[in-house]
Write a protein that holds these residues in place. Structure first.
Motif, short mmCIF file in Angstrom:
data_model
loop_
_atom_site.label_atom_id
_atom_site.label_comp_id
_atom_site.label_asym_id
_atom_site.label_seq_id
_atom_site.Cartn_x
_atom_site.Cartn_y
_atom_site.Cartn_z
N ALA A 652 -3.91 12.60 -34.81
CA ALA A 652 -4.78 11.46 -34.52
C ALA A 652 -4.02 10.16 -34.58
CB ALA A 652 -5.94 11.44 -35.51
N SER A 653 -2.96 10.10 -35.36
CA SER A 653 -2.22 8.85 -35.54
C SER A 653 -1.16 8.63 -34.47
CB SER A 653 -1.53 8.85 -36.92
OG SER A 653 -2.49 9.01 -37.95
N HIS A 654 -0.91 9.60 -33.62
CA HIS A 654 0.15 9.48 -32.62
C HIS A 654 -0.21 8.43 -31.58
CE1 HIS A 654 3.13 10.46 -29.58
NE2 HIS A 654 3.72 11.27 -30.45
N PRO A 655 0.57 7.38 -31.44
CA PRO A 655 0.20 6.30 -30.51
C PRO A 655 0.30 6.70 -29.05
CG PRO A 655 2.38 5.92 -31.45
CD PRO A 655 1.81 7.09 -32.17
N GLN A 657 -1.08 9.25 -27.65
CA GLN A 657 -2.30 9.92 -27.19
C GLN A 657 -3.28 8.91 -26.61
OE1 GLN A 657 -2.02 12.98 -27.17
NE2 GLN A 657 -0.83 13.66 -28.94
N ASP A 659 -6.78 7.04 -26.17
CA ASP A 659 -7.72 6.59 -27.21
C ASP A 659 -8.84 7.59 -27.45
OD1 ASP A 659 -6.23 4.34 -27.56
OD2 ASP A 659 -7.73 2.93 -26.77
N ASP A 661 -8.85 10.79 -26.94
CA ASP A 661 -8.34 11.96 -27.64
C ASP A 661 -8.14 11.67 -29.12
OD1 ASP A 661 -8.34 13.58 -25.41
OD2 ASP A 661 -6.28 13.10 -24.87
N ARG A 662 -7.60 10.51 -29.42
CA ARG A 662 -7.36 10.17 -30.82
C ARG A 662 -8.69 10.08 -31.59
NH1 ARG A 662 -3.22 5.21 -31.30
NH2 ARG A 662 -3.31 5.88 -33.48
N ILE A 665 -10.05 13.55 -32.19
CA ILE A 665 -9.36 14.24 -33.29
C ILE A 665 -9.82 13.71 -34.64
CG2 ILE A 665 -7.11 14.68 -34.33
CD1 ILE A 665 -5.93 14.46 -31.47
N VAL A 666 -9.96 12.39 -34.75
CA VAL A 666 -10.37 11.85 -36.05
C VAL A 666 -11.82 12.23 -36.36
CG1 VAL A 666 -11.26 9.57 -35.39
CG2 VAL A 666 -10.05 9.83 -37.54
N TRP A 684 -6.96 1.90 -39.08
CA TRP A 684 -6.91 1.39 -37.71
C TRP A 684 -7.62 0.05 -37.60
CZ3 TRP A 684 -8.39 6.39 -34.53
CH2 TRP A 684 -7.35 7.32 -34.63
N LEU A 693 -9.18 0.31 -29.42
CA LEU A 693 -9.25 1.47 -30.30
C LEU A 693 -9.80 1.12 -31.67
CD1 LEU A 693 -8.65 4.44 -30.91
CD2 LEU A 693 -6.34 3.76 -31.57
#
Length: 805
Positions: A652-655, A657, A659, A661-662, A665-666, A684, A693
């Motif tokens: 989730a923290s991978h920049p 990806q 928005d 998708d992130r 995931i979160v 965030w 985001l």
């Protein structure tokens, strides 16, 4: 994994307020016309909800048999009929998201989570998983508190789905809230016991629509086995909160045994369970209770080693106690006094009643086995009493009133323990009883049983026609193949199939032997699902399935080569070679490896290897897609490996990806571990991460924890470092959640000359849609400003008067 943000839905669950979907549409745009279109679309969507209404069946004894039954009588009735002597061990639940359950490590108390989660909750569970008992205990506990004078919150009313009808919901008991400030909590139990798929969907839609029309005074909890794809589609717009009721843990089984047998006999039972190989199966609450009873009745008798064997022993013993010939059916039925026979009764009829009331256990089982078979054959399913009226042994005698004869049948056959009285009818006490007896009936003649086994097994094989390859195949292969599906297919189910397999072990071995060798891995995952249910699997079949699953999780040289390709580096060296490099890289990714690893967890001998494979796949971005890695990490957590949570946080923290998708995931992380999910969203928001985001994260916090989320929204509205558009959106979301501070901030923004004109006009429209009494005044003030553009004046003139009055 997509995150339905613009529609106001978070992976199938709506925001708290019915208007919040509109808020999110406005929170992502400053164009008034676009906002208007979004608002109109939301209203049309709400108006287009299905309105099908189909009457259900029968009535229920405890719920309101007479329309005038007052609240006090209802409370007394629930407390009087409750079975309080039966020991009960509390269970836990996990949330469902994207069709997958969270794992046991994030479980919450079922009674604390299910009945307070939202306006519509679906409680899913395995056959015999304890769903009905949870609802019954909660109903009893709350009704006892209400009867003692503590009347607040929600008052539960349990309605068995097979007896559901619109007449239930139209009764006077539901005409008003049960107490000032309180509301009704309707517990729709045993939806899966409606075996006809169309009737079941009609009941589901009627109940959901009824609750949706009364959001302020009524909430609904639906308890059922896992839903079919069609039923999930029926519920999609209603966006329920879904929970899965977890099985017992090892310590829970010991607690149940201590309560039922006494502490001194627990070790003996656990030894018998280990000897029979039932350690996994007794984690199912109903099987655990049956095993306790079997051991209590005869501790020296070995326990059966399959679910079918346990049910066989239990039902045989359940029917054994038979009243003496001299007793009347009224005595042992336990529902009526000795009223005497009617003067007009024929002696032959009276003898038939006595014969039914003293039927031998073997004959009683034969009769009920035939009834279960008839119910499975009929479509739509007929009631037990109606079938009995046409069976030779229990058919209606000539010249006898139907109502009187039905009363005799109910009184005589309730003693079986397999049937229970529901209103004026008899129903099977548990659907699993009916499934087991139906399997027994069809297997009495081996040829018939084999034919039924193959028919039901074949019904679980579906042709696969999506625009994607079959799981277990490389891209380009497996189009239109047939898959083994665990979903309910045309009224069939895995539980009934499991009982057929248990009754026909030799014949089943030949048919099950084909599954591991079938194309793809669906046959092996199908066997894993039966293994989790407690079904007998031949050792050779199980070994072949495990071998194939292990083979499938292996990563070959070609896949590793494709995973080693650095597409960016190849592009820099030779842009013309990119298509070939991308092809090899795509061949490396196969998410079905995750399904294989997850299926390996069902077999004791391969659990360690399955978990190791999940760890490897979850950390392999070039071998598994983003969705596959999240699924693998979730399966790790479900298998008690909490390092999966760390991986989900990293994903989730991978920049890099998207928005959506992130955020998706979160949201999954929140369902697995709420504190860690909220902490990530907070980070965030504090860091103002990436464009919109961080504000989307704030909206997700509102969905997860409304009080805390609104506090964050207020802080955003006050933050001068934020863009005006964002501050206005924050104030609007606050207002939608019925916090007066939000409307005050919107008024301030609309009157602030330093705010851009376009945003001030937008704010006036938002105030109008909120129905704020000052919307017209602010509109007039803004229209009178000499510097207002013609476009702004035109937009204000289009302001709907009905919303600003």
């Amino acid at each position: 994994m997509s995150y339905g943000y613009l529609s106001g839905i978070f992976n199938g669950r709506k925001l708290p307020s019915p208007d919040t979907a509109q808020a999110i549409a406005r929170a992502l745009t400053t164009d008034v016309a676009a906002q208007r279109k979004a608002y109109e679309y939301a209203e049309r969507a709400a108006a287009d909800r299905p309105a099908n209404r189909t009457p259900g069946r029968g009535d229920r004894a405890v719920l309101v048999q007479e329309e005038s039954l007052p609240l006090e009588d209802y409370l007394a009735d629930v407390c009087r009929h409750a079975e309080v002597s039966r020991p009960y061990v509390a269970q836990s639940v996990v949330s469902w998201q994207d069709g997958r359950p969270a794992d046991r490590s994030t479980a919450r108390s079922a009674s604390a989570a299910v009945f307070t989660a939202g306006p519509l909750v679906v409680l899913l569970g395995d056959p015999g998983g304890g769903k009905t008992e949870l609802l019954r205990r909660y109903e009893l506990d709350v009704c006892r508190r209400w009867e003692a004078g503590v009347r607040s919150g929600a008052l539960p009313v349990r309605i068995p789905a097979p007896s559901f009808s619109n007449e239930h919901l139209a009764q006077r008991l539901f005409a008003h809230p049960p107490a000032p400030g309180a509301h009704w909590l309707v517990l729709l139990d045993s939806l899966d016991e409606i075996t006809n798929a169309r009737a079941r969907r009609n009941v589901l839609r009627d109940a959901v629509r009824w609750a949706a029309e009364r959001p302020e005074t009524h909430r609904l909890v639906i308890a059922t086995r896992h839903l079919s794809e069609q039923e999930q589609g029926d519920l999609e717009e209603a966006a329920p909160v879904c929970f899965e009721l977890l099985r017992f843990e090892a310590g829970d089984v010991r607690k149940l045994a201590a309560a039922r047998l006494g502490p001194d006999r627990v070790d003996g039972l656990m030894a018998a369970i280990d000897e029979a190989g039932l350690a996994d199966l007794v984690e199912l609450p109903m099987i655990g209770a049956l095993v306790c009873q079997l051991y209590k009745d005869d501790p020296d008798r070995p326990l059966g080693n399959t679910r079918g064997a346990v049910y066989d022993d239990f039902i045989t013993r359940l029917m054994t106690p038979t009243p003496s010939t001299g007793t009347r059916p009224e005595h042992h039925a336990g529902t009526r006094g000795d009223i005497g026979e009617p003067a007009w009764i024929d002696p032959a009829v009276a003898e038939r009643v006595v014969a039914l009331s003293t039927m031998s256990p073997a004959d009683l089982r034969t009769l009920l086995t035939q009834v279960a078979h008839r119910r499975r054959e009929s479509s739509p399913a007929r009631s037990v009493t109606d079938i009995l009226l046409h069976e030779p042994l229990t058919e209606l005698p000539g010249g006898v009133p139907v109502k009187w004869w039905r009363e005799q049948l109910v009184a005589c056959l309730r003693r079986s323990g397999v049937l229970q009285q529901r209103g004026d009818d008899l129903e099977f006490a548990h659907r699993t009883y009916e499934e087991f007896l139906a399997a027994c009936a069809v297997c009495d003649v081996r040829e018939h049983g084999v034919a039924e086994l193959r028919r039901v097994l074949g019904a679980h094989r579906r042709r696969h026609w999506p625009l994607r390859p079959v799981p277990g195949y490389h891209p380009g292969g497996g189009w239109g193949r047939r898959l083994w599906s665990t979903a309910v297919a045309d009224g069939e189910n895995m539980s009934y199939l499991g009982f057929l397999i248990d009754r026909l072990t030799d014949a089943a071995a030949a048919d099950l032997d084909k599954l591991p060798s079938s194309a793809g891995i669906s046959g092996c995952t199908f066997l894993a699902a039966q293994k989790r249910l407690g079904t007998y699997l031949p050792a050779s079949v199980q070994a072949r399935a495990v071998e194939k699953l292990k083979r499938h999780i292996k990563i070959g040289k070609q896949a590793r080569f494709g995973a080693s390709i650095d597409i960016r580096a190849v592009n820099e060296m030779d842009p013309g070679s990119m298509p070939m490099a991308e092809t090899f890289a795509a061949l490396a990714i196969d998410d079905s490896r995750v399904d294989s690893a997850d299926a390996l967890l069902a077999f004791a001998e391969s659990r360690a290897e399955g978990l190791a494979a999940l760890r490897e796949l979850a950390h392999s971005p070039r071998l598994t897609s983003l969705q596959g890695r999240v699924a693998a990490a979730t399966a790790m957590v479900r298998a008690d490996d909490e390092s999966g949570l760390d991986l989900i946080v990293d994903l989730a923290s991978h920049p890099g990806q998207d928005d959506d998708d992130r955020l998706g995931i979160v949201w999954q992380l929140i369902r697995l571990h709420r504190p860690r999910g909220l902490a990530l969203l907070d980070s965030w928001i504090d860091a103002r991460t990436g464009g919109d985001l961080w504000f989307k994260a704030a909206l997700m916090v509102v969905e997860t924890d409304e009080a805390y989320g609104i506090a964050r929204m207020k802080a955003i509205a006050d933050d001068l470092a934020c863009p005006a558009r964002t501050r206005i959106n924050a104030a609007y979301v606050t207002a939608l959640c019925r916090d007066p501070r939000g409307a005050e901030d919107l008024l301030r923004f609309a009157r602030d000359p330093d705010v851009e004109e376009r945003l001030r006009v937008m704010t006036v429209h938002l105030l109008a849609e909120l129905g704020h009494p000052s919307a017209r005044t602010v509109c007039d003030e803004l229209a009178q400003e000499p510097n207002l553009s013609s476009r702004g004046r035109k937009s204000l003139r289009r302001l709907p008067l009905a919303q600003s009055s």
